[in-house]
Design a protein around this motif. Structure first.
Motif, PDB file in Angstrom:
ATOM      1  N   GLU A   3     -74.038 -92.656   6.138  1.00 61.12           N
ATOM      2  CA  GLU A   3     -74.736 -92.334   7.260  1.00 61.12           C
ATOM      3  C   GLU A   3     -74.838 -93.276   7.451  1.00 61.12           C
ATOM      4  O   GLU A   3     -74.884 -93.895   7.397  1.00 61.12           O
ATOM      5  CB  GLU A   3     -75.873 -91.164   7.532  1.00 61.12           C
ATOM      6  CG  GLU A   3     -75.569 -89.866   7.032  1.00 61.12           C
ATOM      7  CD  GLU A   3     -76.948 -89.178   7.258  1.00 61.12           C
ATOM      8  OE1 GLU A   3     -77.945 -89.692   7.220  1.00 61.12           O
ATOM      9  OE2 GLU A   3     -77.246 -88.305   6.288  1.00 61.12           O
ATOM     10  N   ALA A  53     -68.283 -90.090  -2.459  1.00 60.91           N
ATOM     11  CA  ALA A  53     -68.884 -90.520  -1.244  1.00 60.91           C
ATOM     12  C   ALA A  53     -69.174 -90.533  -0.117  1.00 60.91           C
ATOM     13  O   ALA A  53     -68.628 -91.005   0.891  1.00 60.91           O
ATOM     14  CB  ALA A  53     -69.879 -91.309  -1.898  1.00 60.91           C
ATOM     15  N   ARG A  54     -70.385 -89.592   0.672  1.00 63.77           N
ATOM     16  CA  ARG A  54     -70.033 -90.051   1.673  1.00 63.77           C
ATOM     17  C   ARG A  54     -71.327 -90.383   2.663  1.00 63.77           C
ATOM     18  O   ARG A  54     -71.988 -90.212   1.703  1.00 63.77           O
ATOM     19  CB  ARG A  54     -70.162 -88.412   2.990  1.00 63.77           C
ATOM     20  CG  ARG A  54     -68.734 -88.230   2.775  1.00 63.77           C
ATOM     21  CD  ARG A  54     -68.822 -86.326   3.459  1.00 63.77           C
ATOM     22  NE  ARG A  54     -68.298 -87.009   4.626  1.00 63.77           N
ATOM     23  CZ  ARG A  54     -67.214 -87.062   5.724  1.00 63.77           C
ATOM     24  NH1 ARG A  54     -66.739 -87.353   4.596  1.00 63.77           N
ATOM     25  NH2 ARG A  54     -67.186 -87.403   6.808  1.00 63.77           N
ATOM     26  N   CYS A  57     -64.122 -94.473   1.604  1.00 62.55           N
ATOM     27  CA  CYS A  57     -65.345 -93.700   1.932  1.00 62.55           C
ATOM     28  C   CYS A  57     -65.612 -92.447   3.499  1.00 62.55           C
ATOM     29  O   CYS A  57     -65.466 -93.518   4.905  1.00 62.55           O
ATOM     30  CB  CYS A  57     -66.687 -94.132   1.744  1.00 62.55           C
ATOM     31  SG  CYS A  57     -66.545 -94.465  -0.125  1.00 62.55           S
ATOM     32  N   GLY A  58     -66.332 -90.961   3.015  1.00 62.71           N
ATOM     33  CA  GLY A  58     -65.734 -90.912   4.660  1.00 62.71           C
ATOM     34  C   GLY A  58     -67.811 -90.977   5.011  1.00 62.71           C
ATOM     35  O   GLY A  58     -68.219 -91.924   4.925  1.00 62.71           O
ATOM     36  N   LEU A  59     -67.443 -90.736   6.565  1.00 62.98           N
ATOM     37  CA  LEU A  59     -68.946 -90.764   7.438  1.00 62.98           C
ATOM     38  C   LEU A  59     -69.397 -89.655   7.579  1.00 62.98           C
ATOM     39  O   LEU A  59     -68.761 -89.085   8.431  1.00 62.98           O
ATOM     40  CB  LEU A  59     -68.831 -92.467   8.422  1.00 62.98           C
ATOM     41  CG  LEU A  59     -68.374 -93.928   8.238  1.00 62.98           C
ATOM     42  CD1 LEU A  59     -68.640 -94.314   9.135  1.00 62.98           C
ATOM     43  CD2 LEU A  59     -69.856 -94.212   7.008  1.00 62.98           C
ATOM     44  N   THR A  60     -70.929 -89.305   7.250  1.00 61.43           N
ATOM     45  CA  THR A  60     -71.542 -88.459   7.748  1.00 61.43           C
ATOM     46  C   THR A  60     -71.505 -87.968   9.516  1.00 61.43           C
ATOM     47  O   THR A  60     -71.700 -89.095  10.115  1.00 61.43           O
ATOM     48  CB  THR A  60     -72.426 -87.988   7.441  1.00 61.43           C
ATOM     49  OG1 THR A  60     -72.404 -87.903   6.356  1.00 61.43           O
ATOM     50  CG2 THR A  60     -72.826 -86.872   8.011  1.00 61.43           C
ATOM     51  N   ASN A  85     -69.244 -85.468  -5.005  1.00 57.72           N
ATOM     52  CA  ASN A  85     -68.645 -84.512  -4.362  1.00 57.72           C
ATOM     53  C   ASN A  85     -67.435 -83.720  -4.591  1.00 57.72           C
ATOM     54  O   ASN A  85     -66.405 -83.785  -4.181  1.00 57.72           O
ATOM     55  CB  ASN A  85     -68.263 -84.813  -2.930  1.00 57.72           C
ATOM     56  CG  ASN A  85     -69.568 -85.268  -2.172  1.00 57.72           C
ATOM     57  OD1 ASN A  85     -70.159 -84.558  -1.946  1.00 57.72           O
ATOM     58  ND2 ASN A  85     -69.766 -86.156  -1.316  1.00 57.72           N
ATOM     59  N   LEU A  95     -76.660 -94.217   2.361  1.00 57.03           N
ATOM     60  CA  LEU A  95     -76.463 -93.109   1.058  1.00 57.03           C
ATOM     61  C   LEU A  95     -77.280 -91.903   0.502  1.00 57.03           C
ATOM     62  O   LEU A  95     -78.104 -92.324   0.305  1.00 57.03           O
ATOM     63  CB  LEU A  95     -75.790 -93.317  -0.552  1.00 57.03           C
ATOM     64  CG  LEU A  95     -75.193 -92.534  -1.559  1.00 57.03           C
ATOM     65  CD1 LEU A  95     -73.747 -91.816  -1.244  1.00 57.03           C
ATOM     66  CD2 LEU A  95     -75.278 -93.567  -2.768  1.00 57.03           C
ATOM     67  N   VAL A 148     -63.106 -93.446   8.530  1.00 53.81           N
ATOM     68  CA  VAL A 148     -63.633 -94.056   7.028  1.00 53.81           C
ATOM     69  C   VAL A 148     -64.217 -95.219   6.775  1.00 53.81           C
ATOM     70  O   VAL A 148     -63.624 -96.302   7.619  1.00 53.81           O
ATOM     71  CB  VAL A 148     -62.134 -93.976   6.626  1.00 53.81           C
ATOM     72  CG1 VAL A 148     -62.237 -94.395   4.860  1.00 53.81           C
ATOM     73  CG2 VAL A 148     -61.469 -92.748   6.660  1.00 53.81           C
ATOM     74  N   ARG A 206     -68.622 -88.310  11.344  1.00 50.60           N
ATOM     75  CA  ARG A 206     -67.632 -89.188  12.103  1.00 50.60           C
ATOM     76  C   ARG A 206     -66.293 -88.502  11.446  1.00 50.60           C
ATOM     77  O   ARG A 206     -66.372 -88.803  10.160  1.00 50.60           O
ATOM     78  CB  ARG A 206     -67.813 -90.794  12.064  1.00 50.60           C
ATOM     79  CG  ARG A 206     -69.245 -90.570  12.603  1.00 50.60           C
ATOM     80  CD  ARG A 206     -69.380 -92.774  12.736  1.00 50.60           C
ATOM     81  NE  ARG A 206     -68.762 -93.313  13.267  1.00 50.60           N
ATOM     82  CZ  ARG A 206     -68.270 -93.419  14.492  1.00 50.60           C
ATOM     83  NH1 ARG A 206     -69.442 -92.919  15.330  1.00 50.60           N
ATOM     84  NH2 ARG A 206     -67.393 -94.152  15.126  1.00 50.60           N
ATOM     85  N   GLU A 207     -64.754 -89.360  12.267  1.00 49.71           N
ATOM     86  CA  GLU A 207     -63.456 -89.227  11.188  1.00 49.71           C
ATOM     87  C   GLU A 207     -63.860 -90.218  10.656  1.00 49.71           C
ATOM     88  O   GLU A 207     -62.115 -90.225  10.488  1.00 49.71           O
ATOM     89  CB  GLU A 207     -62.738 -88.694  12.265  1.00 49.71           C
ATOM     90  CG  GLU A 207     -62.875 -87.493  12.878  1.00 49.71           C
ATOM     91  CD  GLU A 207     -61.828 -86.707  13.841  1.00 49.71           C
ATOM     92  OE1 GLU A 207     -60.927 -86.833  13.925  1.00 49.71           O
ATOM     93  OE2 GLU A 207     -62.443 -85.377  14.597  1.00 49.71           O
TER      94      GLU A 207
END
Length: 193
Positions: free
Chosen positions: A52, A49-50, A97-100, A44, A17, A105, A102-103
């Motif tokens: 890595e 949260a996103r 949650c999303g990943l920086t 956000n 994070l 989840v 990348r598409e």
């Protein structure tokens, strides 16, 4: 009932994070899934949260393993999450949650309702976090408390008198069978009951 301790394999990746203020806010209440879920969901501007991904994703297909971890929180790729839904897990126990970059989840397991499922005094653990009350982990053998003959396919336990959950995550037999059937990666399971 068959009960297994969720353990990570070498292929499990870690999540990071990068937002330090969000990270600091998320650890203020220790191992409290409901609190952490609220903090991460509100990040956000309410978009969540996103994270890595740390470590190497398969170069062949850039596929994430079924299990990843962010600190004490297990995170599942979409295939693992869908399998857990198929065997009866509640979607409300997870936060997408999303990943920086990348598409994909990831679905963090942060159940809001965690009960005293395991009889800590009759169970055997190899370690304990020395706080009051102690948080045992690395289960060797567990005894379920009366009234918990039917459980979610994935669950945690909260010791009596604690606002925090134990670090261990447990799978019931159907979830372990589903993991194997779907050939998911990143996890191994040790039968503890």
């Amino acid at each position: 009932m068959r009960c297994y301790l969720l353990e990570r394999e070498r292929s499990a990746l870690d999540l990071y994070l990068p937002d330090e203020s969000l990270l600091a806010a998320s650890i203020r209440s220790g191992l409290d899934p409901k609190y952490v879920k609220g903090i991460l969901a509100g990040a956000n501007g309410g978009l969540g949260a996103r994270f890595e991904v740390l470590g190497r994703v398969s170069k062949k297909d850039r596929k994430l393993p079924g299990l990843m971890y962010w600190s004490w929180v297990p995170a599942f790729n979409s295939a693992a999450y869908e399998m857990l839904m198929e065997v009866g897990a509640a979607s409300s126990d997870f936060l997408a949650c999303g990943l920086t970059g990348r598409e994909d989840v990831v679905h963090l397991h942060l159940p809001e309702g965690v009960e005293n499922v395991i009889n800590i005094n009759q169970s055997i653990f190899s370690h304990s976090v020395p706080i009051d009350p102690p948080l045992p982990y690395s289960a060797v053998h567990v005894h379920l408390n009366a009234g918990f003959e039917s459980l979610s396919p994935i669950f945690r336990t909260r010791p009596p008198g604690s606002s925090q959950v134990t670090p261990d995550v447990y799978f019931c037999g159907d979830a372990v069978d589903g993991w194997s059937r779907k050939r998911l990666t990143g996890a191994s399971f040790k039968q503890v009951a």
